[in-house]
Design an enzyme around this catalytic site. Structure first.
Site, PDB file in Angstrom:
ATOM      1  N   ASN A 212      15.514  -8.282 -11.432  1.00  0.00           N
ATOM      2  CA  ASN A 212      15.874  -7.268 -12.290  1.00  0.00           C
ATOM      3  C   ASN A 212      16.935  -7.287 -13.480  1.00  0.00           C
ATOM      4  O   ASN A 212      17.206  -8.684 -13.395  1.00  0.00           O
ATOM      5  CB  ASN A 212      16.365  -5.951 -11.248  1.00  0.00           C
ATOM      6  CG  ASN A 212      17.549  -6.374 -10.546  1.00  0.00           C
ATOM      7  OD1 ASN A 212      18.434  -6.531 -11.040  1.00  0.00           O
ATOM      8  ND2 ASN A 212      17.245  -6.246  -9.130  1.00  0.00           N
ATOM      9  N   ASP A 281      13.923  -3.794  -3.581  1.00  0.00           N
ATOM     10  CA  ASP A 281      13.317  -2.939  -2.392  1.00  0.00           C
ATOM     11  C   ASP A 281      12.274  -3.712  -1.753  1.00  0.00           C
ATOM     12  O   ASP A 281      12.047  -3.642  -0.718  1.00  0.00           O
ATOM     13  CB  ASP A 281      12.917  -1.372  -3.138  1.00  0.00           C
ATOM     14  CG  ASP A 281      14.191  -0.555  -3.461  1.00  0.00           C
ATOM     15  OD1 ASP A 281      15.327  -0.656  -2.777  1.00  0.00           O
ATOM     16  OD2 ASP A 281      14.157  -0.013  -4.519  1.00  0.00           O
ATOM     17  N   LYS A 291       2.404 -23.822  -6.252  1.00  0.00           N
ATOM     18  CA  LYS A 291       2.064 -22.818  -7.337  1.00  0.00           C
ATOM     19  C   LYS A 291       0.964 -22.272  -7.296  1.00  0.00           C
ATOM     20  O   LYS A 291      -0.081 -22.981  -7.102  1.00  0.00           O
ATOM     21  CB  LYS A 291       2.482 -23.605  -8.782  1.00  0.00           C
ATOM     22  CG  LYS A 291       2.398 -22.875  -9.874  1.00  0.00           C
ATOM     23  CD  LYS A 291       2.467 -23.985 -11.243  1.00  0.00           C
ATOM     24  CE  LYS A 291       1.966 -22.937 -12.450  1.00  0.00           C
ATOM     25  NZ  LYS A 291       1.681 -23.692 -13.604  1.00  0.00           N
ATOM     26  N   PHE A 334      25.806   2.682  -5.005  1.00  0.00           N
ATOM     27  CA  PHE A 334      25.566   2.961  -6.252  1.00  0.00           C
ATOM     28  C   PHE A 334      24.243   3.783  -6.238  1.00  0.00           C
ATOM     29  O   PHE A 334      23.511   3.716  -5.494  1.00  0.00           O
ATOM     30  CB  PHE A 334      25.454   1.850  -7.234  1.00  0.00           C
ATOM     31  CG  PHE A 334      26.923   1.369  -7.842  1.00  0.00           C
ATOM     32  CD1 PHE A 334      27.902   1.074  -7.028  1.00  0.00           C
ATOM     33  CD2 PHE A 334      27.055   1.467  -9.149  1.00  0.00           C
ATOM     34  CE1 PHE A 334      29.091   0.764  -7.595  1.00  0.00           C
ATOM     35  CE2 PHE A 334      28.237   1.369  -9.826  1.00  0.00           C
ATOM     36  CZ  PHE A 334      29.080   0.789  -9.002  1.00  0.00           C
ATOM     37  N   LYS A 348      20.918   9.842  -1.895  1.00  0.00           N
ATOM     38  CA  LYS A 348      21.213   8.333  -1.339  1.00  0.00           C
ATOM     39  C   LYS A 348      22.626   8.457  -0.467  1.00  0.00           C
ATOM     40  O   LYS A 348      22.833   7.947   0.343  1.00  0.00           O
ATOM     41  CB  LYS A 348      21.487   7.595  -2.625  1.00  0.00           C
ATOM     42  CG  LYS A 348      20.177   6.811  -2.909  1.00  0.00           C
ATOM     43  CD  LYS A 348      20.085   6.094  -4.371  1.00  0.00           C
ATOM     44  CE  LYS A 348      18.724   5.941  -4.509  1.00  0.00           C
ATOM     45  NZ  LYS A 348      18.570   5.401  -6.120  1.00  0.00           N
ATOM     46  N   LYS A 352      21.822   7.300   3.134  1.00  0.00           N
ATOM     47  CA  LYS A 352      22.639   5.960   3.392  1.00  0.00           C
ATOM     48  C   LYS A 352      23.885   6.294   3.800  1.00  0.00           C
ATOM     49  O   LYS A 352      25.005   5.271   4.271  1.00  0.00           O
ATOM     50  CB  LYS A 352      22.803   5.120   2.175  1.00  0.00           C
ATOM     51  CG  LYS A 352      21.249   5.008   1.574  1.00  0.00           C
ATOM     52  CD  LYS A 352      21.217   3.935   0.546  1.00  0.00           C
ATOM     53  CE  LYS A 352      19.720   3.846  -0.156  1.00  0.00           C
ATOM     54  NZ  LYS A 352      19.420   2.753  -0.829  1.00  0.00           N
TER      55      LYS A 352
END
Ligand code: PMT
Length: 416
Positions: A212, A281, A291, A334, A348, A352
């Protein structure tokens, strides 16, 4: 690890006095506390101690001549002045103090001092009558009024045979003044803080992966802020755009699984945990060892869920509570969202089981991934606690750590 000057650049100006030999000890102490020391010596100083001594201790060439420009791409006295977090002149003779007070610039040190915008600390050393001379007293007052800090000379036997005030302050005293000035208050001294930063890499095959846009800047800013406040920092980082800050225990990981292991194995030692990493995730169900070749028009990729590290930390903390443990780590999670910030942040926080959620709306410009700044809102069990304007990531980190301190400080005797 206690290196309060890590990441700081200090110019040590040495002028021509017999106390010049003590500047070697001062330089050595500053280096051992993590500072990058750049030494400038006046011509007089070189009569008492050699530049080679200071070069060896500071591990950097010593500047003695303003015209000795070796690197054509910079102007050395401006370059050094710009890089300095603090300048200390020790020992400072009556002549060097007079030159500073009147703005003279006739050698490398006095010229650099005019270009410096960082705090200046002066440790004078001279004969007692010189120290008490009205001209010197005037010059010292003038400089003090301009914000220069003096480390007063000590009283005792002087090299000239007199007994009185004028002896250079001991290197340890000068060092503690520097540390206080440069490092400021250290409210997290003795606290162990674990921070995660960057994005994870989930391998598809030897040449492809899923990741990301996290640059690691937010997590690194937390690591720097906590380090500057005296904490012992463990930084677990994935894919990032820069090198991790100095003065922290940096642990490099690749995948979410590796980050999970690195975090969970270190949890029992921590007082504060800050989960700013962007953890994938999902990961590919199979990681091909060769490959993958293109075949069909459509290629599906099977993904499986990664373990949620923050959620596991929350569960672990719950278990500690049930076992009757009272000293529990403070957990900051976060939330990176593009919509319904409050709804998802509170979800969250509850799911969490963190103490605080730092939510960033990553669709806003100047917030979230890769930027120098962030725009965050803080939530606790009661809902929105604080909404911060656009700030540098370091300032965001400090504001969040301020809240953490307010929550745990009283119990642990920490003060801001
Ligand atoms: O690195 P920068 O470029 O400076 O960007 C900063 C940032 C945008 C990455 C940072 O500010 C941020 O928002 N980090 C969290 C990103 C994220 O993954 O958010 P999330 O909403 O998907 O996850 C919520 C929380 O759970 C996070 O604390 C995350 O670390 C944690 N998590 C998520 C998944 C997982 N498997 N394990 C986790 O621990």
């Amino acid at each position: 690890m206690d290196k309060p000057l890590t990441g700081k650049t200090i110019i040590l100006g040495i002028t021509g006095g017999i106390a010049g030999y003590k500047a070697a000890t001062l330089c050595s102490r500053l280096v051992s506390l993590g500072a990058a020391v750049r030494v400038i010596m006046t011509e007089g100083a070189t009569k008492f101690i050699t530049p080679l001594t200071l070069q060896t201790i500071s591990r950097h060439p010593v500047a003695t001549d303003v015209f000795d420009e070796r690197d054509a791409s910079i102007v050395q006295h401006i370059d050094w002045a710009d890089a300095a977090d603090l300048v200390v002149v020790a020992p400072a003779t009556a002549n060097s103090i007079a030159k500073m007070a009147h703005g003279l610039a006739d050698d490398m040190l006095s010229t650099t001092l005019l270009a410096v915008t960082a705090p200046i600390l002066v440790a004078p050393a001279m004969n007692v009558h010189m120290w008490e001379h009205p001209a010197v007293v005037d010059n010292v007052e003038k400089l003090a009024a301009r914000g220069v800090t003096f480390v007063e000379p000590g009283t005792g036997q002087l090299a000239c045979g007199y007994v009185g005030k004028g002896r250079l302050a001991e290197p340890d005293e000068i060092v503690s003044c520097i540390v206080e000035k440069i490092a400021g208050s250290r409210p997290l001294r003795g606290q162990r803080v674990l921070i995660t930063a960057g994005g994870t890499i989930e391998r598809i095959d030897p040449v492809r992966y899923i990741t990301n846009d996290s640059s690691g800047k937010m997590g690194f800013a937390f690591a720097e802020a906590a380090r500057d406040w005296g904490a012992e920092v463990t930084l677990i980082y994935g894919r990032v755009d820069s090198t991790p800050p100095q003065g922290v225990h940096a642990v490099s990981v690749t995948s979410a699984d590796e980050m999970y292991e690195a975090v969970m194995s270190r949890l029992p030692e921590q007082d504060i945990v800050i989960k700013s990493a962007a953890v994938a995730d999902y990961r590919p169900r199979l990681q091909e060892t060769t490959k993958i070749k293109k075949k069909d028009e459509v290629q599906a990729l099977d993904l499986v869920r990664n373990r949620d590290i923050l959620h596991s930390i929350g569960l672990w903390k719950e278990q500690l509570k049930q076992q009757g443990k009272t000293t529990l780590p403070f957990i900051v999670g976060f939330a990176a969202e593009t919509n319904d910030l409050e709804k998802y942040a509170m979800d969250k926080l509850n799911r969490k089981k963190c103490d605080l959620i730092v939510a960033n709306d990553v669709s806003q410009s100047g917030a979230g991934f890769g930027t120098e700044t962030n725009i965050v809102s803080l939530y606790d069990a009661d809902g929105l606690l604080l909404q911060l304007p656009q700030l540098s990531k370091k300032d965001v980190a400090k504001r969040v750590l301020d809240i953490v301190l307010a929550r745990i400080g009283a119990e642990k005797g920490l003060e801001r």
